[in-house]
Design an enzyme around this catalytic site. Sequence first.
Site, mmCIF file in Angstrom:
data_model
loop_
_atom_site.group_PDB
_atom_site.id
_atom_site.type_symbol
_atom_site.label_atom_id
_atom_site.label_comp_id
_atom_site.label_asym_id
_atom_site.label_seq_id
_atom_site.Cartn_x
_atom_site.Cartn_y
_atom_site.Cartn_z
ATOM 1 N N VAL A 135 0.602 -1.057 0.162
ATOM 2 C CA VAL A 135 -0.136 0.135 -0.060
ATOM 3 C C VAL A 135 1.126 1.191 -0.561
ATOM 4 O O VAL A 135 1.876 1.616 1.188
ATOM 5 C CB VAL A 135 -1.179 -0.142 1.106
ATOM 6 N N GLY A 143 4.113 3.915 3.623
ATOM 7 C CA GLY A 143 3.259 2.915 3.512
ATOM 8 C C GLY A 143 3.812 1.539 3.660
ATOM 9 O O GLY A 143 4.110 1.625 4.853
ATOM 10 N N LYS A 144 2.952 0.677 3.443
ATOM 11 C CA LYS A 144 3.314 -0.432 3.664
ATOM 12 C C LYS A 144 2.408 -1.434 3.465
ATOM 13 O O LYS A 144 1.766 -1.436 2.443
ATOM 14 C CB LYS A 144 2.296 -0.698 4.971
ATOM 15 N N GLY A 145 3.765 -2.853 3.809
ATOM 16 C CA GLY A 145 2.705 -3.929 2.685
ATOM 17 C C GLY A 145 3.592 -5.395 3.413
ATOM 18 O O GLY A 145 3.715 -5.039 4.539
#
EC number: 1.4.1.4
Length: 457
Positions: A65, A110-112
């Site tokens: 994301v 962001g993040k994933g």
Amino acid sequence: MVLPHEPEFEQALHELETSLQPFLTTNPQYKKALEIIQVPERVLQFRVTWEDDQGKPQVNRGFRVQYNSALGPYKGGLRLHPTVNLSILKFLGFEQTFKNALTGLSMGGGKGGSDFDPKGKSDNEIRRFCVAFMSELFRHIGQDTDVPAGDIGTGAREIGFLFGAYRRLKNEFTGMLTGKGINWGGSFIRPEATGYGLIYYVEHMIAHACPEYSLDRPSTLVAISGSGNVSQFTALKVIELGATVLSLSDSKGSLISEKGYTKEAIEKIAELKLKGGALEAIVDDLGAGYTYHAGKRPWTLLPQVHIALPGATQNEVSQEEAEALVKAGTRIVAEGSNMGCTEEAIAIFENSRRASRAGVWYAPGKASNCGGVAVSGLEMAQNSQRLAWSTQEVDAKLKSIMAECYQICYTAGSRWSGEKVAEGVAEGEALPSLLSGANLAGFIKVADAMKEQGDWW
């Protein structure tokens, strides 16, 4: 813009909206910014097919994301855990955007991650998964675009495998991941940064609200949850300073030591966790004075607590547990985990703070645990310059960042929270809401940058 199946994201958004209400009442133009800022710039979802040790194909879902890049490249961790879904990653990316803003460094949010579970997997299986994961992710990241890092399930081993896969795919050596090994572009203090930074933030809270519970006193009782990287280094820093650590925990239960953990005990637990072991397996090795409580978190197990530091995962402090902490005389609650307290728990803490100068002062994770991403930002800076700072230099910069973050949150909370002072509390004695302060300071900084860049008008 919340979908019905996104409870974690809805909780994070609701918390922000509630904090912003007094500010938006006097600055209605920012309502449009809030409407736009809650939608991620880009959401990537992809299939990850990898081979297990039996030669059979396995499949997981991969995500990234890319939430907001108004302040810099997307920045945030990669979580490997079976519970990972889009709601959790949207909430984490949303929070990360404002957390990164509070560091003062040039980083977006962001993040994933993936619903892959590293537990019970061999090193070879983890390596093959990481290579397969990076074979898709590499198209979307880079040192000036998106710089992922570690998170739950993604430690030094996984970062190494991911970095190696990227280097081979792109034929270039760049700082496109943080948390790297110290010999190949990593930074000193990075493993310790979240835990150390949490304590540096808490020291400012203690100095302002309850200096009698200074961390250099053995009589100061500190409860910590979790037993991973963040909790281990939080505990080690507390022990180094001189206070007493009462608890650690994992997903199966809590390990309580009423006389206090030793440095040696934390080191044994670190070795255990590196092998994927549970706390219940180490009780006998630690000797007398340690009690294991299966299926329980530490918050209701301790009759007296001065400082509570949730360090495990989201929503790990419930309303009932918050009430238990208030009853135990807790003065400071600061999150080492992201969104560690439920909305109901936060309401208990905030009501306690408003009612009395001697109430609970709560710090949200986006402020108190930003030390990890702050040192990630310092790692990016070192990579850009092709140099390495010493341990002392990085630690000094981390202390400075956490001090500035605390001051920003304190000032914004004092100015914009819109709270009325409770009866019996003098005007200058009331403690400001650090929750409101963190949300407001982070939001305003990101929103102003977005407006100047034409993202809203």
